[in-house]
Design a protein around this motif. Structure first.
Motif, mmCIF file in Angstrom:
data_model
loop_
_atom_site.group_PDB
_atom_site.id
_atom_site.type_symbol
_atom_site.label_atom_id
_atom_site.label_comp_id
_atom_site.label_asym_id
_atom_site.label_seq_id
_atom_site.Cartn_x
_atom_site.Cartn_y
_atom_site.Cartn_z
ATOM 1 N N VAL A 16 8.118 -45.133 -12.023
ATOM 2 C CA VAL A 16 7.150 -45.251 -10.935
ATOM 3 C C VAL A 16 7.479 -44.297 -9.796
ATOM 4 O O VAL A 16 6.606 -43.862 -9.067
ATOM 5 C CB VAL A 16 7.039 -46.710 -10.430
ATOM 6 N N SER A 20 7.904 -38.882 -14.103
ATOM 7 C CA SER A 20 6.790 -39.234 -14.976
ATOM 8 C C SER A 20 5.539 -39.587 -14.188
ATOM 9 O O SER A 20 4.452 -39.675 -14.751
ATOM 10 C CB SER A 20 7.168 -40.394 -15.907
ATOM 11 N N SER A 21 5.665 -39.766 -12.884
ATOM 12 C CA SER A 21 4.494 -39.993 -12.042
ATOM 13 C C SER A 21 4.058 -38.711 -11.337
ATOM 14 O O SER A 21 2.866 -38.458 -11.188
ATOM 15 C CB SER A 21 4.799 -41.060 -10.987
#
Length: 108
Positions: A16, A20-21
């Motif tokens: 988060v 990867s965000s």
């Protein structure tokens, strides 16, 4: 699940708040600006790998490293200023806080 795997500190690396965000947003904009998907992926991979190598191989803080690679009036400075103005720092802080709070609840 042991408390170690859900401790607040372990959530600092949670997707988060991690790459990867952020990376999909960078990739999406790079493609929207005309970069081929493969080129965008290669550049983002290099960016992440380079940043990780710089941080792990330096005694400087992340803020000091950032300042060292940010040319006044340059592209990095322009991008960072726009991200800050859009609330990026607050969004990341909120993500870290939420992940840590959830980790604390899961650890109970």
């Amino acid at each position: 699940t042991d408390s170690e795997s859900v401790s607040p500190s372990s959530n600092l690396g949670s997707p988060v708040v991690g790459g990867s965000s952020v990376n999909p947003a960078i990739r999406s904009e790079a493609i929207a600006l005309g970069l081929p998907k493969e080129t965008a992926d290669t550049l983002i991979d290099g960016m992440v790998e380079g940043a990780a190598a710089m941080m792990s191989g330096s005694d400087l803080s992340p803020a000091e490293l950032g300042a060292a690679v940010t040319t006044p009036g340059g592209t990095t400075e322009a991008g960072l200023a726009t991200m800050r103005a859009a609330g990026f720092v607050e969004a990341v802080r909120g993500g870290v806080a939420a992940a840590c709070q959830r980790g604390e609840k899961l650890a109970q």
